[in-house]
Scaffold this motif. Sequence first.
Motif, PDB file in Angstrom:
ATOM      1  N   THR A   1       1.600  24.531  11.242  1.00 45.59           N
ATOM      2  CA  THR A   1       1.927  24.944  12.604  1.00 45.59           C
ATOM      3  C   THR A   1       0.909  24.336  13.566  1.00 45.59           C
ATOM      4  O   THR A   1      -0.279  24.230  13.233  1.00 45.59           O
ATOM      5  N   THR A   2       1.397  23.959  14.735  1.00 45.71           N
ATOM      6  CA  THR A   2       0.526  23.351  15.740  1.00 45.71           C
ATOM      7  C   THR A   2       0.688  24.077  17.069  1.00 45.71           C
ATOM      8  O   THR A   2       1.770  24.059  17.661  1.00 45.71           O
ATOM      9  N   ASP A   3      -0.372  24.784  17.486  1.00 46.99           N
ATOM     10  CA  ASP A   3      -0.363  25.525  18.761  1.00 46.99           C
ATOM     11  C   ASP A   3       0.888  26.387  18.907  1.00 46.99           C
ATOM     12  O   ASP A   3       1.481  26.481  19.982  1.00 46.99           O
ATOM     13  N   LEU A   4       1.285  27.041  17.826  1.00 46.91           N
ATOM     14  CA  LEU A   4       2.512  27.844  17.823  1.00 46.91           C
ATOM     15  C   LEU A   4       2.326  29.118  18.635  1.00 46.91           C
ATOM     16  O   LEU A   4       1.325  29.836  18.474  1.00 46.91           O
ATOM     17  N   GLY A   5       3.278  29.402  19.517  1.00 47.87           N
ATOM     18  CA  GLY A   5       3.283  30.646  20.283  1.00 47.87           C
ATOM     19  C   GLY A   5       4.475  31.490  19.873  1.00 47.87           C
ATOM     20  O   GLY A   5       5.596  30.991  19.758  1.00 47.87           O
ATOM     21  N   ILE A   6       4.251  32.775  19.616  1.00 47.85           N
ATOM     22  CA  ILE A   6       5.320  33.660  19.139  1.00 47.85           C
ATOM     23  C   ILE A   6       5.400  34.903  20.015  1.00 47.85           C
ATOM     24  O   ILE A   6       4.435  35.290  20.678  1.00 47.85           O
ATOM     25  N   GLY A   7       6.564  35.543  20.022  1.00 45.07           N
ATOM     26  CA  GLY A   7       6.746  36.755  20.795  1.00 45.07           C
ATOM     27  C   GLY A   7       8.191  36.906  21.209  1.00 45.07           C
ATOM     28  O   GLY A   7       9.095  36.256  20.661  1.00 45.07           O
ATOM     29  N   TYR A   8       8.404  37.764  22.192  1.00 40.34           N
ATOM     30  CA  TYR A   8       9.753  38.015  22.706  1.00 40.34           C
ATOM     31  C   TYR A   8       9.778  37.565  24.172  1.00 40.34           C
ATOM     32  O   TYR A   8       9.751  36.386  24.449  1.00 40.34           O
ATOM     33  N   ASP A   9       9.824  38.501  25.090  1.00 38.38           N
ATOM     34  CA  ASP A   9       9.774  38.113  26.501  1.00 38.38           C
ATOM     35  C   ASP A   9       8.398  37.568  26.875  1.00 38.38           C
ATOM     36  O   ASP A   9       8.271  36.685  27.709  1.00 38.38           O
ATOM     37  N   ALA A  10       7.378  38.129  26.255  1.00 38.26           N
ATOM     38  CA  ALA A  10       6.002  37.678  26.502  1.00 38.26           C
ATOM     39  C   ALA A  10       5.352  37.332  25.161  1.00 38.26           C
ATOM     40  O   ALA A  10       5.727  37.878  24.119  1.00 38.26           O
ATOM     41  N   PRO A  11       4.389  36.410  25.148  1.00 31.21           N
ATOM     42  CA  PRO A  11       3.746  36.007  23.887  1.00 31.21           C
ATOM     43  C   PRO A  11       2.956  37.160  23.255  1.00 31.21           C
ATOM     44  O   PRO A  11       2.267  37.904  23.943  1.00 31.21           O
ATOM     45  N   LEU A  12       3.088  37.287  21.933  1.00 37.29           N
ATOM     46  CA  LEU A  12       2.240  38.200  21.174  1.00 37.29           C
ATOM     47  C   LEU A  12       1.006  37.462  20.664  1.00 37.29           C
ATOM     48  O   LEU A  12      -0.070  38.043  20.537  1.00 37.29           O
ATOM     49  N   ALA A  13       1.191  36.190  20.350  1.00 36.36           N
ATOM     50  CA  ALA A  13       0.077  35.361  19.876  1.00 36.36           C
ATOM     51  C   ALA A  13       0.370  33.910  20.241  1.00 36.36           C
ATOM     52  O   ALA A  13       1.531  33.486  20.272  1.00 36.36           O
ATOM     53  N   GLN A  14      -0.674  33.161  20.509  1.00 34.00           N
ATOM     54  CA  GLN A  14      -0.523  31.765  20.900  1.00 34.00           C
ATOM     55  C   GLN A  14      -1.552  30.900  20.177  1.00 34.00           C
ATOM     56  O   GLN A  14      -2.498  31.403  19.582  1.00 34.00           O
ATOM     57  N   HIS A  15      -1.314  29.595  20.215  1.00 34.42           N
ATOM     58  CA  HIS A  15      -2.231  28.610  19.638  1.00 34.42           C
ATOM     59  C   HIS A  15      -2.511  28.893  18.159  1.00 34.42           C
ATOM     60  O   HIS A  15      -3.656  28.863  17.711  1.00 34.42           O
ATOM     61  N   LEU A  16      -1.433  29.222  17.422  1.00 30.23           N
ATOM     62  CA  LEU A  16      -1.573  29.467  15.988  1.00 30.23           C
ATOM     63  C   LEU A  16      -1.522  28.130  15.247  1.00 30.23           C
ATOM     64  O   LEU A  16      -0.509  27.426  15.277  1.00 30.23           O
ATOM     65  N   ASN A  17      -2.606  27.808  14.596  1.00 29.00           N
ATOM     66  CA  ASN A  17      -2.699  26.565  13.839  1.00 29.00           C
ATOM     67  C   ASN A  17      -2.943  26.909  12.367  1.00 29.00           C
ATOM     68  O   ASN A  17      -4.038  27.335  11.988  1.00 29.00           O
ATOM     69  N   ILE A  18      -1.902  26.753  11.583  1.00 26.37           N
ATOM     70  CA  ILE A  18      -1.935  27.171  10.180  1.00 26.37           C
ATOM     71  C   ILE A  18      -1.614  25.966   9.303  1.00 26.37           C
ATOM     72  O   ILE A  18      -0.660  25.227   9.563  1.00 26.37           O
ATOM     73  N   ASP A  19      -2.387  25.806   8.237  1.00 24.19           N
ATOM     74  CA  ASP A  19      -2.172  24.698   7.298  1.00 24.19           C
ATOM     75  C   ASP A  19      -2.131  25.274   5.887  1.00 24.19           C
ATOM     76  O   ASP A  19      -3.165  25.667   5.335  1.00 24.19           O
ATOM     77  N   ILE A  20      -0.922  25.360   5.310  1.00 23.53           N
ATOM     78  CA  ILE A  20      -0.745  25.966   3.990  1.00 23.53           C
ATOM     79  C   ILE A  20      -0.345  24.881   2.986  1.00 23.53           C
ATOM     80  O   ILE A  20       0.613  24.133   3.208  1.00 23.53           O
ATOM     81  N   LYS A  21      -1.090  24.821   1.884  1.00 19.26           N
ATOM     82  CA  LYS A  21      -0.806  23.863   0.823  1.00 19.26           C
ATOM     83  C   LYS A  21       0.083  24.508  -0.247  1.00 19.26           C
ATOM     84  O   LYS A  21       0.281  25.718  -0.288  1.00 19.26           O
ATOM     85  N   ARG A  22       0.570  23.690  -1.165  1.00 22.87           N
ATOM     86  CA  ARG A  22       1.582  24.117  -2.124  1.00 22.87           C
ATOM     87  C   ARG A  22       1.154  25.315  -2.971  1.00 22.87           C
ATOM     88  O   ARG A  22       1.929  26.223  -3.209  1.00 22.87           O
ATOM     89  N   THR A  23      -0.064  25.366  -3.425  1.00 16.60           N
ATOM     90  CA  THR A  23      -0.487  26.448  -4.330  1.00 16.60           C
ATOM     91  C   THR A  23      -1.214  27.587  -3.619  1.00 16.60           C
ATOM     92  O   THR A  23      -1.716  28.500  -4.271  1.00 16.60           O
ATOM     93  N   ASP A  24      -1.266  27.543  -2.297  1.00 16.75           N
ATOM     94  CA  ASP A  24      -1.957  28.599  -1.555  1.00 16.75           C
ATOM     95  C   ASP A  24      -1.188  29.920  -1.608  1.00 16.75           C
ATOM     96  O   ASP A  24       0.035  29.943  -1.666  1.00 16.75           O
TER      97      ASP A  24
END
Length: 364
Positions: A247-270
């Motif tokens: 994920t790159t600078d992912l923003g999530i929520g409904y009408d308003a953001p609950l969280a922003q700038h989510l940068n997640i890097d998950i590998k195959r065995t994580d």
Amino acid sequence: MLSVFEPLKVMEQRIRTLEEQLAQPNVYENEERYQQVSAQYDHLQHEFKEKGGYQYESDIRSILHGFRFYEERYQQVITSLSGGQKTRLALAKLLLSNNDILILDEPTNHLDIETLTWLENYLANYRGALLIVSHDRYFLDRVVNQVYSISRTHSKHYVGNYSHYLTQYAADLEKEWKQFDKQQGQIAKLEDFVQRNIVRASTTKRAQARRKQLEKIDRIDKPLGDEKAAHFSFKINKPSGKDALLTTDLGIGYDAPLAQHLNIDIKRTDAIALVGPNGVGKSTLLKTLIKQLPALSGTFTFGANTEIGYYDQELSNLNSRQTVLEELWSAYPSLDEKIIRTLLGSFLFTGDDVKKSSQHVKRR
């Protein structure tokens, strides 16, 4: 939360009415009637105080604060709460009732770690009795001092917390097996003697005596041991690439953001745990990743050959009108019924259980 104290609120309104009446003594026909109203007022005021009438709002704030509902959220509508927040609110309301006995069925479901710790401390000091069903052994260790183990048609009482119960249970089971094996050995010897000697004229009477001895034995049931447990494993159709999710600078929520700038890097065995207070957006993030909700900003990509399985806390993907068998079979119509039933059996759905509707199957 205020609805818990509805009787006190009615009493409070009655006290206010009597205060207004007592403030105008000239409306009474005689002194005797005035004294009656005054005595009624004193009695109500005393009862109101004894039942916590002057502190219930403070109690509400204290409990709500423990479950992390602060004043800025007091006017929030319950339908807007997440599943975890609703669980916390239901527990808060129950604890506020201050009952003599609390019956709690899986109270730790959907609680975040901070709230769970608060609940453990609260229940450990609760003045009333507690009857708890839970699969959280660490929670039980902190809170309970007696265990009733229910196995098939029997129950047994143990004194101590859950860890102590496991030790006692293992010792009891070992003792039961020794007693059972010893008796089985005695029975086998008696049966062998009867079988070898019942037809001989010289030993018939002794064989008959042994047979009567066998009939009088109070036979010990074979120890039940551990209950069956569900067993399963995860298999993949083909290996995915090294990267599972980015994920790159992912923003999530409904009408308003609950969280922003989510940068997640998950590998195959994580194996990743999402932790945080209820309502901060953990489930919203998952729903965004499976495209039940649109991303408010940023991007996310899954690696090559990545297949997604999703299990949600509300179990909203179950059709309550279908049976257990139909629920799986409709998802995999090309599979033979025997294969479906075998898979259901590994999750302890056997016999007539597969004919139950989804809404009549217990959550666990």
